[in-house]
Design an enzyme around this catalytic site. Sequence first.
Site, PDB file in Angstrom:
ATOM      1  N   ARG A  48       0.807  -1.221   0.000  1.00  0.00           N
ATOM      2  CA  ARG A  48       0.000   0.000   0.000  1.00  0.00           C
ATOM      3  C   ARG A  48       0.844   1.277   0.000  1.00  0.00           C
ATOM      4  O   ARG A  48       0.612   2.185  -0.814  1.00  0.00           O
ATOM      5  CB  ARG A  48      -0.935   0.031   1.233  1.00  0.00           C
ATOM      6  CG  ARG A  48      -2.110  -0.895   1.148  1.00  0.00           C
ATOM      7  CD  ARG A  48      -2.476  -1.432   2.521  1.00  0.00           C
ATOM      8  NE  ARG A  48      -1.457  -2.412   2.891  1.00  0.00           N
ATOM      9  CZ  ARG A  48      -1.561  -3.720   2.603  1.00  0.00           C
ATOM     10  NH1 ARG A  48      -2.658  -4.175   2.079  1.00  0.00           N
ATOM     11  NH2 ARG A  48      -0.580  -4.553   2.872  1.00  0.00           N
ATOM     12  N   THR A  49       1.800   1.361   0.899  1.00  0.00           N
ATOM     13  CA  THR A  49       2.526   2.622   1.080  1.00  0.00           C
ATOM     14  C   THR A  49       3.370   2.944  -0.149  1.00  0.00           C
ATOM     15  O   THR A  49       3.320   4.070  -0.669  1.00  0.00           O
ATOM     16  CB  THR A  49       3.411   2.545   2.347  1.00  0.00           C
ATOM     17  OG1 THR A  49       2.626   2.012   3.414  1.00  0.00           O
ATOM     18  CG2 THR A  49       3.935   3.905   2.731  1.00  0.00           C
ATOM     19  N   LYS A  83      25.892  -5.449  -1.988  1.00  0.00           N
ATOM     20  CA  LYS A  83      27.354  -5.592  -2.090  1.00  0.00           C
ATOM     21  C   LYS A  83      28.059  -4.894  -0.936  1.00  0.00           C
ATOM     22  O   LYS A  83      29.265  -4.680  -0.977  1.00  0.00           O
ATOM     23  CB  LYS A  83      27.840  -4.989  -3.408  1.00  0.00           C
ATOM     24  CG  LYS A  83      27.219  -5.590  -4.659  1.00  0.00           C
ATOM     25  CD  LYS A  83      27.747  -4.841  -5.878  1.00  0.00           C
ATOM     26  CE  LYS A  83      26.878  -5.052  -7.085  1.00  0.00           C
ATOM     27  NZ  LYS A  83      27.126  -4.046  -8.132  1.00  0.00           N
ATOM     28  N   ARG A 136      11.360   3.660   3.722  1.00  0.00           N
ATOM     29  CA  ARG A 136      10.899   2.645   4.676  1.00  0.00           C
ATOM     30  C   ARG A 136      12.101   1.789   5.037  1.00  0.00           C
ATOM     31  O   ARG A 136      12.844   1.340   4.158  1.00  0.00           O
ATOM     32  CB  ARG A 136       9.797   1.766   4.102  1.00  0.00           C
ATOM     33  CG  ARG A 136       9.513   0.582   5.016  1.00  0.00           C
ATOM     34  CD  ARG A 136       8.290  -0.175   4.664  1.00  0.00           C
ATOM     35  NE  ARG A 136       7.089   0.581   4.961  1.00  0.00           N
ATOM     36  CZ  ARG A 136       5.861   0.067   4.915  1.00  0.00           C
ATOM     37  NH1 ARG A 136       5.697  -1.199   4.578  1.00  0.00           N
ATOM     38  NH2 ARG A 136       4.811   0.795   5.196  1.00  0.00           N
ATOM     39  N   HIS A 159       4.947   5.456  11.710  1.00  0.00           N
ATOM     40  CA  HIS A 159       4.472   5.336  10.325  1.00  0.00           C
ATOM     41  C   HIS A 159       3.525   6.533  10.127  1.00  0.00           C
ATOM     42  O   HIS A 159       2.301   6.401  10.136  1.00  0.00           O
ATOM     43  CB  HIS A 159       3.748   3.998  10.147  1.00  0.00           C
ATOM     44  CG  HIS A 159       3.429   3.628   8.731  1.00  0.00           C
ATOM     45  ND1 HIS A 159       3.518   4.497   7.662  1.00  0.00           N
ATOM     46  CD2 HIS A 159       2.995   2.451   8.208  1.00  0.00           C
ATOM     47  CE1 HIS A 159       3.157   3.870   6.549  1.00  0.00           C
ATOM     48  NE2 HIS A 159       2.838   2.630   6.859  1.00  0.00           N
TER      49      HIS A 159
END
Length: 313
Positions: free
Chosen positions: A58-59, A86, A108, A136
Amino acid sequence: MSWNRKHLLDIESLSAPEILTVLDTATAFKAVGERAIKKVPALRGKTVVNLFIEPSTRTRTSFELAAVRLTADVVNFTAEASSLKKGETLRDTARNLESLNADIFVIRHSAAGAPHFLARFLNASVVNAGDGAHEHPTQALLDAFTIREKKGRIEGLKVTILGDILYSRVARSNIWALTKLGAHVTLGGPSTLVPRVFEKMGCRVTHNVEEAIADADIINLLRIQHERQRKTMFPGIGEYANLYGLNKTRLARTKPDALIMHPGPINRGVEIDSEIADSNRSVILEQVTNGLAVRMAVLFLVSGGKGPQEVAA
Ligand code: CP
């Protein structure tokens, strides 16, 4: 109130008028989304980087669509296919992307504080799309937007948040937003997941689910965050569903107009019965729809917008 922040890092540091400015700006963008032509040129020439180091449906999707609707260029960074694998650091990754003229980073990350860290050294704006179990903010803003849209107000409402509060960034951001806007917040669930320390944030805490939902105007259900729990906090999923899940019997004891909310992803049959998730009491998909307008508002404001008065009618 006029917005004056370069970043959106959390709800804790926002004032009630700032939160309301985001909600009012989102209302204006929701109206834009109902027109035949849904795009506006507010972010033309700007580049938004979606830096998602943790999974999201969703986000991430709604931030991407929000940026497109604002006519920004969008880069969706995929951690799994990047040089993070890496050994490149988050700092170097972000600085390299900024060298490609990124204006806004939407991040996020599983580590609490990752957005605050980026904001310390980037010239670009930073938007927190969820950092560990910390916050959030755009989820709380879209939840508040949905409550206000459906109930006409937030002040004075009784909001119950039920489930895994301890590991939930959604719970923390919602508690900050709702208490600042004058709602009465109750937290319910097992004592291992709903410690009394949350009373210090101005919430009522109860471990009796019937008591938690009896007089609620809003019931916001949270899933068990297995990815953040270090050990089992209750004997099993079946027992959790029996003792704390929202089923038909429990729903019958709630106020008939109480809204059922969930940030998603839902675990059907655990914190919520499937039929309730799909019923007309549930506003779960309306929350997702509202996420687009709220994220358009946030991208607009952190890139210099002042408020709803600047969104073309
Ligand atoms: N509510 C929420 O943050 O959902 P995603 O993890 O799918 O973005």
